[in-house]
Design an enzyme around this catalytic site. Structure first.
Site, PDB file in Angstrom:
ATOM      1  N   CYS A 113       0.824  -1.217   0.000  1.00  0.00           N
ATOM      2  CA  CYS A 113       0.000   0.000   0.000  1.00  0.00           C
ATOM      3  C   CYS A 113       0.851   1.257   0.000  1.00  0.00           C
ATOM      4  CB  CYS A 113      -0.955  -0.015   1.189  1.00  0.00           C
ATOM      5  SG  CYS A 113      -2.027  -1.456   1.153  1.00  0.00           S
ATOM      6  N   HIS A 258      -4.556   6.829   1.643  1.00  0.00           N
ATOM      7  CA  HIS A 258      -4.740   5.426   1.253  1.00  0.00           C
ATOM      8  C   HIS A 258      -6.066   4.944   1.826  1.00  0.00           C
ATOM      9  CE1 HIS A 258      -4.153   1.267   0.534  1.00  0.00           C
ATOM     10  NE2 HIS A 258      -3.990   0.955   1.806  1.00  0.00           N
ATOM     11  N   ASN A 288     -10.192  -1.686  -0.860  1.00  0.00           N
ATOM     12  CA  ASN A 288      -8.772  -1.332  -0.794  1.00  0.00           C
ATOM     13  C   ASN A 288      -8.073  -1.868  -2.046  1.00  0.00           C
ATOM     14  OD1 ASN A 288      -6.055  -1.099  -0.247  1.00  0.00           O
ATOM     15  ND2 ASN A 288      -6.163  -2.003   1.806  1.00  0.00           N
TER      16      ASN A 288
HETATM   17  O1  UT7 Z   1      -3.963  -1.555   3.207  1.00  0.00           O
HETATM   18  C1  UT7 Z   1      -2.996  -2.146   3.999  1.00  0.00           C
HETATM   19  C2  UT7 Z   1      -3.200  -1.880   5.405  1.00  0.00           C
HETATM   20  N1  UT7 Z   1      -4.354  -2.573   5.907  1.00  0.00           N
HETATM   21  C3  UT7 Z   1      -5.038  -2.052   6.895  1.00  0.00           C
HETATM   22  O2  UT7 Z   1      -4.712  -0.950   7.305  1.00  0.00           O
HETATM   23  C4  UT7 Z   1      -6.154  -2.847   7.544  1.00  0.00           C
HETATM   24  C5  UT7 Z   1      -6.176  -2.550   8.993  1.00  0.00           C
HETATM   25  N2  UT7 Z   1      -7.124  -3.315   9.757  1.00  0.00           N
HETATM   26  C6  UT7 Z   1      -8.474  -3.108   9.679  1.00  0.00           C
HETATM   27  O3  UT7 Z   1      -8.929  -2.328   8.877  1.00  0.00           O
HETATM   28  C7  UT7 Z   1      -9.360  -3.808  10.666  1.00  0.00           C
HETATM   29  O4  UT7 Z   1      -8.566  -4.372  11.691  1.00  0.00           O
HETATM   30  C8  UT7 Z   1     -10.244  -4.929  10.029  1.00  0.00           C
HETATM   31  C9  UT7 Z   1     -11.313  -4.300   9.146  1.00  0.00           C
HETATM   32  C10 UT7 Z   1      -9.371  -5.853   9.229  1.00  0.00           C
HETATM   33  C11 UT7 Z   1     -10.950  -5.710  11.136  1.00  0.00           C
HETATM   34  O5  UT7 Z   1     -11.740  -4.831  11.931  1.00  0.00           O
HETATM   35  P1  UT7 Z   1     -11.599  -4.875  13.515  1.00  0.00           P
HETATM   36  O6  UT7 Z   1     -12.571  -3.935  14.071  1.00  0.00           O
HETATM   37  O7  UT7 Z   1     -10.155  -4.619  13.841  1.00  0.00           O
HETATM   38  O8  UT7 Z   1     -12.038  -6.339  13.865  1.00  0.00           O
HETATM   39  P2  UT7 Z   1     -11.187  -7.482  14.573  1.00  0.00           P
HETATM   40  O9  UT7 Z   1     -10.097  -7.964  13.677  1.00  0.00           O
HETATM   41  O10 UT7 Z   1     -10.806  -7.026  15.938  1.00  0.00           O
HETATM   42  O11 UT7 Z   1     -12.288  -8.608  14.678  1.00  0.00           O
HETATM   43  C12 UT7 Z   1     -13.478  -8.402  15.436  1.00  0.00           C
HETATM   44  C13 UT7 Z   1     -14.366  -9.603  15.192  1.00  0.00           C
HETATM   45  C14 UT7 Z   1     -13.642 -10.939  15.279  1.00  0.00           C
HETATM   46  O12 UT7 Z   1     -14.503 -11.852  15.897  1.00  0.00           O
HETATM   47  P3  UT7 Z   1     -14.286 -12.275  17.434  1.00  0.00           P
HETATM   48  O13 UT7 Z   1     -12.898 -12.859  17.480  1.00  0.00           O
HETATM   49  O14 UT7 Z   1     -14.414 -10.995  18.203  1.00  0.00           O
HETATM   50  O15 UT7 Z   1     -15.383 -13.244  17.667  1.00  0.00           O
HETATM   51  C15 UT7 Z   1     -13.460 -11.324  13.835  1.00  0.00           C
HETATM   52  O16 UT7 Z   1     -13.401 -12.736  13.664  1.00  0.00           O
HETATM   53  O17 UT7 Z   1     -14.904  -9.520  13.867  1.00  0.00           O
HETATM   54  C16 UT7 Z   1     -14.712 -10.783  13.222  1.00  0.00           C
HETATM   55  N3  UT7 Z   1     -14.624 -10.573  11.783  1.00  0.00           N
HETATM   56  C17 UT7 Z   1     -15.689 -10.552  11.000  1.00  0.00           C
HETATM   57  N4  UT7 Z   1     -17.006 -10.698  11.247  1.00  0.00           N
HETATM   58  C18 UT7 Z   1     -17.853 -10.607  10.226  1.00  0.00           C
HETATM   59  C19 UT7 Z   1     -13.511 -10.379  11.030  1.00  0.00           C
HETATM   60  N5  UT7 Z   1     -13.866 -10.226   9.746  1.00  0.00           N
HETATM   61  C20 UT7 Z   1     -15.208 -10.330   9.697  1.00  0.00           C
HETATM   62  C21 UT7 Z   1     -16.151 -10.259   8.645  1.00  0.00           C
HETATM   63  N6  UT7 Z   1     -17.457 -10.411   8.959  1.00  0.00           N
HETATM   64  N7  UT7 Z   1     -15.799 -10.055   7.350  1.00  0.00           N
END
Ligand code: UT7
Length: 338
Positions: A113, A258, A288
């Site tokens: 990115c 980004h 993205n």
């Molecule tokens: O471009 C390169 C750089 N990339 C980034 O900057 C991405 C940075 N990260 C993010 O944008 C976020 O961390 C994500 C969008 C990837 C995830 O959001 P989050 O609020 O950080 O969620 P999390 O990873 O803490 O997960 C929360 C919950 C988890 O469930 P449990 O363990 O709490 O039961 C995940 O398994 O959300 C769950 N989860 C989903 N649920 C429904 C993860 N993906 C999904 C999904 N649908 N697609």
């Protein structure tokens, strides 16, 4: 030293749109979760036969047409990508072939990115030093080629697409207003490389049945850790580049961040106390697109006639590597006819 201005931009997004509901049909996810946690409503996926270089070529062709420059007049072609057509040669070579240019030096930048900002900065150096006169800088990604469609935590985030800008060197005497690329903040931290990566497929683990079975040739991400680092770093570099430019955030007309997560963009914007209207957002429509997000964002401003001569623009990014970069530019083209 020469000044370096953006002459034109271009973009290409594949035709086929995939909404969040598409994923809810085969994964435990929902439109509500995706929109709320990321800001993404839909993204474009390239057709199977559509190559990364095809998308990059279309974006580059638009640039050249809009600037009235023939492909043969370009000296340097850089393609930022992590999803090139082949491991080698560079996708920039295939784009060069498609454009009909046979002389420019051409290579890819692999900085995920961070790729477009890295490529833009490299091209700036070659033009400002007088080594080259014109450069095409392209960010093009076929993310679908490395997405694991069984992993809900990554596959819903990305999209395919390409953007490009044409840069040209000008004599400072012909550019009294100082238009063009002016300040750069660039960096990386390789100790965090494993937080967002494609573990297999390179020379450590060439494609083999084991890596295929463990999905090692797809994106793997520790989302939370990337998120926290992205917010912290983007905040720091945007403040740094604005200070280097001798400006205040209030004086910046356009921020082109980004597009990894709308919440990351919002937290940077809120810290700067900026209104939504000054931030380019396309993650809702394209997801993205990795090295595509910023040139696509520039092209949206450009084609919607939102960029006025003399405006202050800041580009900023953070991504796998970890890599990061921010650029300040003063919009204007002293070479434009009339
Ligand atoms: O471009 C390169 C750089 N990339 C980034 O900057 C991405 C940075 N990260 C993010 O944008 C976020 O961390 C994500 C969008 C990837 C995830 O959001 P989050 O609020 O950080 O969620 P999390 O990873 O803490 O997960 C929360 C919950 C988890 O469930 P449990 O363990 O709490 O039961 C995940 O398994 O959300 C769950 N989860 C989903 N649920 C429904 C993860 N993906 C999904 C999904 N649908 N697609």
């Amino acid at each position: 030293m020469k000044d370096v201005v953006i002459r034109s931009s271009g973009r290409y997004l594949p035709e086929k749109v995939f909404t969040n509901d598409h994923f809810a049909r085969f994964l435990d996810t929902s439109d509500e979760w995706i929109q709320e946690r990321t800001g993404i409503r839909e993204r474009r996926f390239a057709a199977p036969e559509e190559r990364n270089s095809d998308m990059g070529t279309k974006a580059a062709q638009q640039c050249l047409e809009r600037a009235g420059v023939d492909a043969s007049e370009v000296d340097l072609i850089i393609c930022a990508t992590v999803t090139g057509d082949r491991i080698f040669p560079a996708t920039a070579n295939f784009i060069q072939e498609n454009l009909g240019n046979r002389t420019a030096w051409a290579f890819d930048v692999n900085a995920a990115c961070g790729g477009f900002i890295y490529a833009l900065s490299l091209a700036y150096g070659m033009l400002a030093s007088g080594v080259n006169r014109r450069a095409l800088v392209i960010g093009s990604e076929k993310m679908t080629s490395i997405l694991d469609f069984t992993d809900r935590s990554t596959c819903v985030l990305f999209g395919d697409g390409a953007g490009a800008v044409l840069l040209e060197a000008v004599e400072p005497a012909d550019n009294p207003e100082g238009y063009g690329l002016r300040n750069f903040v660039l960096g990386a931290d390789g100790s965090l490389a494993y937080k967002l990566w494609q573990p297999d497929g390179g020379s450590v683990n060439p494609p083999n049945p084991d890596s295929l079975a463990r999905h090692g040739h797809y994106i793997h991400m520790s989302g939370r850790e990337v998120y926290v680092n992205a917010v912290r770093t983007m905040n720091a570099i945007v403040e740094d580049v604005i200070a280097q430019a001798g400006l205040t955030p209030e004086q910046i007309d356009w921020f082109v961040p980004h597009q990894a997560n709308k919440r990351i963009i919002d937290s940077v914007r809120e810290r700067l106390k900026m209104p939504e209207e000054r931030f380019v957002v396309n993650i809702d429509r394209y997801g993205n697109t990795t090295s595509g997000t910023i040139p696509i964002g520039i092209d949206e401003l450009y084609t919607e006639n939102k960029l006025a001569t003399g405006q202050h623009v800041v580009l900023m990014t953070f991504g796998a590597g970890f890599t990061w970069g921010a650029v300040y530019l003063k919009w204007g083209d002293p070479l434009a006819a009339g």
